[in-house]
Design a protein around this motif. Sequence first.
Motif, PDB file in Angstrom:
ATOM      1  N   TYR A 110       6.429   3.889   4.593  1.00 58.80           N
ATOM      2  CA  TYR A 110       6.430   2.430   4.593  1.00 58.80           C
ATOM      3  C   TYR A 110       6.857   1.928   5.968  1.00 58.80           C
ATOM      4  CZ  TYR A 110       7.507  -2.394   3.323  1.00 58.80           C
ATOM      5  OH  TYR A 110       7.540  -3.756   3.267  1.00 58.80           O
ATOM      6  N   LEU A 111       6.150   0.918   6.464  1.00 61.36           N
ATOM      7  CA  LEU A 111       6.517   0.271   7.721  1.00 61.36           C
ATOM      8  C   LEU A 111       6.118  -1.188   7.648  1.00 61.36           C
ATOM      9  CD1 LEU A 111       7.572   0.532  10.674  1.00 61.36           C
ATOM     10  CD2 LEU A 111       5.192   0.919  11.342  1.00 61.36           C
ATOM     11  N   TRP A 112       7.099  -2.056   7.756  1.00 62.47           N
ATOM     12  CA  TRP A 112       6.836  -3.497   7.718  1.00 62.47           C
ATOM     13  C   TRP A 112       5.823  -3.856   8.800  1.00 62.47           C
ATOM     14  CZ3 TRP A 112       8.290  -7.566   4.684  1.00 62.47           C
ATOM     15  CH2 TRP A 112       8.044  -8.843   5.186  1.00 62.47           C
ATOM     16  N   GLY A 113       4.730  -4.512   8.407  1.00 59.35           N
ATOM     17  CA  GLY A 113       3.715  -4.945   9.346  1.00 59.35           C
ATOM     18  C   GLY A 113       2.742  -3.861   9.758  1.00 59.35           C
ATOM     19  N   GLY A 114       2.859  -2.660   9.161  1.00 54.76           N
ATOM     20  CA  GLY A 114       2.008  -1.551   9.549  1.00 54.76           C
ATOM     21  C   GLY A 114       0.644  -1.586   8.882  1.00 54.76           C
ATOM     22  N   ASN A 115      -0.355  -1.013   9.550  1.00 52.80           N
ATOM     23  CA  ASN A 115      -1.732  -0.987   9.046  1.00 52.80           C
ATOM     24  C   ASN A 115      -2.391   0.374   9.251  1.00 52.80           C
ATOM     25  OD1 ASN A 115      -1.283  -4.036   9.515  1.00 52.80           O
ATOM     26  ND2 ASN A 115      -3.261  -4.006   8.491  1.00 52.80           N
ATOM     27  N   ALA A 116      -1.595   1.449   9.299  1.00 53.02           N
ATOM     28  CA  ALA A 116      -2.142   2.778   9.537  1.00 53.02           C
ATOM     29  C   ALA A 116      -1.317   3.805   8.793  1.00 53.02           C
ATOM     30  CB  ALA A 116      -2.171   3.091  11.034  1.00 53.02           C
ATOM     31  N   ILE A 117      -1.852   5.017   8.664  1.00 49.01           N
ATOM     32  CA  ILE A 117      -1.164   6.050   7.903  1.00 49.01           C
ATOM     33  C   ILE A 117       0.151   6.459   8.559  1.00 49.01           C
ATOM     34  CG2 ILE A 117      -2.271   8.050   8.982  1.00 49.01           C
ATOM     35  CD1 ILE A 117      -2.474   9.190   6.037  1.00 49.01           C
ATOM     36  N   SER A 118       0.317   6.152   9.827  1.00 47.41           N
ATOM     37  CA  SER A 118       1.597   6.413  10.481  1.00 47.41           C
ATOM     38  C   SER A 118       2.690   5.496   9.956  1.00 47.41           C
ATOM     39  CB  SER A 118       1.459   6.238  11.994  1.00 47.41           C
ATOM     40  OG  SER A 118       0.987   4.933  12.302  1.00 47.41           O
ATOM     41  N   GLY A 119       2.306   4.428   9.268  1.00 45.93           N
ATOM     42  CA  GLY A 119       3.243   3.496   8.666  1.00 45.93           C
ATOM     43  C   GLY A 119       2.528   2.218   8.270  1.00 45.93           C
ATOM     44  N   LEU A 120       2.713   1.800   7.022  1.00 44.88           N
ATOM     45  CA  LEU A 120       2.069   0.564   6.564  1.00 44.88           C
ATOM     46  C   LEU A 120       2.869  -0.055   5.436  1.00 44.88           C
ATOM     47  CD1 LEU A 120      -1.255   1.557   4.675  1.00 44.88           C
ATOM     48  CD2 LEU A 120       0.748   2.997   4.877  1.00 44.88           C
ATOM     49  N   ASP A 162      -6.182   2.304 -12.421  1.00 44.40           N
ATOM     50  CA  ASP A 162      -6.822   2.241 -13.729  1.00 44.40           C
ATOM     51  C   ASP A 162      -6.128   1.118 -14.485  1.00 44.40           C
ATOM     52  OD1 ASP A 162      -4.382   3.365 -14.786  1.00 44.40           O
ATOM     53  OD2 ASP A 162      -5.163   5.381 -14.414  1.00 44.40           O
ATOM     54  N   SER A 163      -6.215   1.095 -15.777  1.00 43.58           N
ATOM     55  CA  SER A 163      -5.659  -0.035 -16.534  1.00 43.58           C
ATOM     56  C   SER A 163      -4.137  -0.035 -16.604  1.00 43.58           C
ATOM     57  CB  SER A 163      -6.230  -0.038 -17.951  1.00 43.58           C
ATOM     58  OG  SER A 163      -5.858   1.148 -18.644  1.00 43.58           O
ATOM     59  N   ILE A 164      -3.493   1.091 -16.261  1.00 43.99           N
ATOM     60  CA  ILE A 164      -2.031   1.160 -16.418  1.00 43.99           C
ATOM     61  C   ILE A 164      -1.285   1.631 -15.172  1.00 43.99           C
ATOM     62  CG2 ILE A 164      -2.167   1.512 -18.914  1.00 43.99           C
ATOM     63  CD1 ILE A 164      -1.701   4.496 -18.426  1.00 43.99           C
ATOM     64  N   THR A 165      -1.978   2.189 -14.202  1.00 39.66           N
ATOM     65  CA  THR A 165      -1.313   2.797 -13.044  1.00 39.66           C
ATOM     66  C   THR A 165      -1.701   2.076 -11.771  1.00 39.66           C
ATOM     67  OG1 THR A 165      -1.431   4.954 -14.134  1.00 39.66           O
ATOM     68  CG2 THR A 165      -0.895   4.948 -11.791  1.00 39.66           C
ATOM     69  N   MET A 166      -0.706   1.812 -10.935  1.00 39.60           N
ATOM     70  CA  MET A 166      -0.950   1.118  -9.681  1.00 39.60           C
ATOM     71  C   MET A 166      -0.527   1.987  -8.512  1.00 39.60           C
ATOM     72  SD  MET A 166       2.151  -1.656  -9.660  1.00 39.60           S
ATOM     73  CE  MET A 166       3.637  -1.298  -8.697  1.00 39.60           C
ATOM     74  N   ILE A 167      -1.027   1.628  -7.311  1.00 44.04           N
ATOM     75  CA  ILE A 167      -0.622   2.262  -6.063  1.00 44.04           C
ATOM     76  C   ILE A 167      -0.137   1.172  -5.128  1.00 44.04           C
ATOM     77  CG2 ILE A 167      -2.992   2.183  -5.125  1.00 44.04           C
ATOM     78  CD1 ILE A 167      -2.345   4.845  -3.688  1.00 44.04           C
ATOM     79  N   HIS A 168       0.948   1.459  -4.420  1.00 49.07           N
ATOM     80  CA  HIS A 168       1.471   0.464  -3.475  1.00 49.07           C
ATOM     81  C   HIS A 168       2.354   1.124  -2.433  1.00 49.07           C
ATOM     82  CE1 HIS A 168       5.390  -0.444  -5.990  1.00 49.07           C
ATOM     83  NE2 HIS A 168       4.923   0.744  -6.270  1.00 49.07           N
ATOM     84  N   ALA A 169       2.461   0.456  -1.284  1.00 52.60           N
ATOM     85  CA  ALA A 169       3.433   0.828  -0.264  1.00 52.60           C
ATOM     86  C   ALA A 169       4.686   0.014  -0.542  1.00 52.60           C
ATOM     87  CB  ALA A 169       2.893   0.525   1.128  1.00 52.60           C
ATOM     88  N   THR A 170       5.806   0.691  -0.742  1.00 53.10           N
ATOM     89  CA  THR A 170       6.987  -0.005  -1.234  1.00 53.10           C
ATOM     90  C   THR A 170       8.261   0.400  -0.509  1.00 53.10           C
ATOM     91  OG1 THR A 170       8.427  -0.274  -3.179  1.00 53.10           O
ATOM     92  CG2 THR A 170       7.077   1.714  -3.107  1.00 53.10           C
ATOM     93  N   GLY A 171       9.085  -0.592  -0.228  1.00 52.44           N
ATOM     94  CA  GLY A 171      10.396  -0.318   0.324  1.00 52.44           C
ATOM     95  C   GLY A 171      11.317   0.370  -0.664  1.00 52.44           C
ATOM     96  N   TYR A 172      10.932   0.389  -1.938  1.00 55.62           N
ATOM     97  CA  TYR A 172      11.726   1.056  -2.981  1.00 55.62           C
ATOM     98  C   TYR A 172      11.859   2.542  -2.688  1.00 55.62           C
ATOM     99  CZ  TYR A 172      12.451   3.139  -7.655  1.00 55.62           C
ATOM    100  OH  TYR A 172      12.892   3.883  -8.726  1.00 55.62           O
ATOM    101  N   THR A 173      10.784   3.175  -2.270  1.00 59.21           N
ATOM    102  CA  THR A 173      10.818   4.598  -1.907  1.00 59.21           C
ATOM    103  C   THR A 173      10.508   4.825  -0.431  1.00 59.21           C
ATOM    104  OG1 THR A 173       8.477   4.842  -2.480  1.00 59.21           O
ATOM    105  CG2 THR A 173      10.086   5.304  -4.215  1.00 59.21           C
ATOM    106  N   MET A 174      10.174   3.748   0.293  1.00 59.02           N
ATOM    107  CA  MET A 174       9.800   3.805   1.710  1.00 59.02           C
ATOM    108  C   MET A 174       8.579   4.672   1.945  1.00 59.02           C
ATOM    109  SD  MET A 174      11.688   1.665   3.260  1.00 59.02           S
ATOM    110  CE  MET A 174      11.403   2.020   4.990  1.00 59.02           C
ATOM    111  N   ARG A 175       7.638   4.615   0.991  1.00 62.42           N
ATOM    112  CA  ARG A 175       6.368   5.323   1.163  1.00 62.42           C
ATOM    113  C   ARG A 175       5.346   4.763   0.179  1.00 62.42           C
ATOM    114  NH1 ARG A 175       9.584   8.947  -1.822  1.00 62.42           N
ATOM    115  NH2 ARG A 175       8.590   9.767  -3.723  1.00 62.42           N
ATOM    116  N   VAL A 176       4.123   5.237   0.270  1.00 65.57           N
ATOM    117  CA  VAL A 176       3.070   4.856  -0.664  1.00 65.57           C
ATOM    118  C   VAL A 176       3.185   5.739  -1.901  1.00 65.57           C
ATOM    119  CG1 VAL A 176       0.589   4.678  -1.042  1.00 65.57           C
ATOM    120  CG2 VAL A 176       1.550   4.101   1.204  1.00 65.57           C
ATOM    121  N   ILE A 177       3.238   5.104  -3.081  1.00 67.85           N
ATOM    122  CA  ILE A 177       3.399   5.842  -4.329  1.00 67.85           C
ATOM    123  C   ILE A 177       2.459   5.272  -5.385  1.00 67.85           C
ATOM    124  CG2 ILE A 177       5.821   6.399  -3.891  1.00 67.85           C
ATOM    125  CD1 ILE A 177       6.560   4.191  -5.951  1.00 67.85           C
TER     126      ILE A 177
END
Length: 273
Positions: free
Chosen positions: A169-179, A233-248
């Motif tokens: 996770y990176l605030w303001g990021g738009n690449a796999i190095s941080g987003l 899908d109908s129940i699972t989401m993906i997001h970049a989150t400060g909760y874990t500091m990564r995409v989950i």
Amino acid sequence: MTMDRRLTPFSGRIAHVSLRGQIDAPLTEGEAARLTRPLVRLLRSPGGALDRTLLYGDAVTVIDRDQGHAFVQAAKDGYCGWIDEGALGPDSPVTHRIATPATHLYAGPKVQAEMRHPLYLNSAVQVLAEDGTWAETPQGFLPATHLAPLTRPATDPAAIAQMFLGAPYLWGGNAISGLDCSGLVQVSMLAAGRACPGDSDLQQVLGSALAEEAPLQRGDLIFWKGHVAMMLDSITMIHATGYTMRVITEPLNAAIARILAKGEGPVTARRRP
């Protein structure tokens, strides 16, 4: 009239001609340019806070220059801000985009060649020649399988988002190095050839609204105040989150309960882009 500074091509001194009659300032048609660095920080003011990150090959209109900084508007989403003037290059033609989360630009067409710098998903390049293994650009060579013609977008934004699982996770990021959350949604949508603003509040206008009881499907967007996630899908989401500091990936209901428990509020919108 209140204008959103992020989308208003006015540096505080000079305005783009599109604002004629709206702002009392000198006007300019601007200068077309492209970015020549892998990642370029788009700032609120010269040397100021980060808003978003632009990519190699992004087209911009240069509206103002000030002591090594340039005020630009990005063509891909209209976002405005200040960048390092040294990241600007001529408005050269582009033919392909990077279609993998990241790749490398090499000095020659072999794996042992010097690596010049990385490039990231959606970076735009001009391919001069291709032999099936390597693609030649004016700046060097790229693995041909890491490229896609600009005329051939991806078909599934959610599949693009899944390529970023585990990215930091990176605030303001738009690449796999941080987003960040909106960066993940934007790069995924743009890779699929779909227009998408840069910030989550701006993304809440995408597509059509979904009622709270409406069944969700792959690619739907779920919004909280200051946050966005994409459904797999109908129940699972993906997001970049400060909760874990990564995409989950995370069950939507679990995320709703967790975010409520932290006092960060309920879901504010569901959209089908």
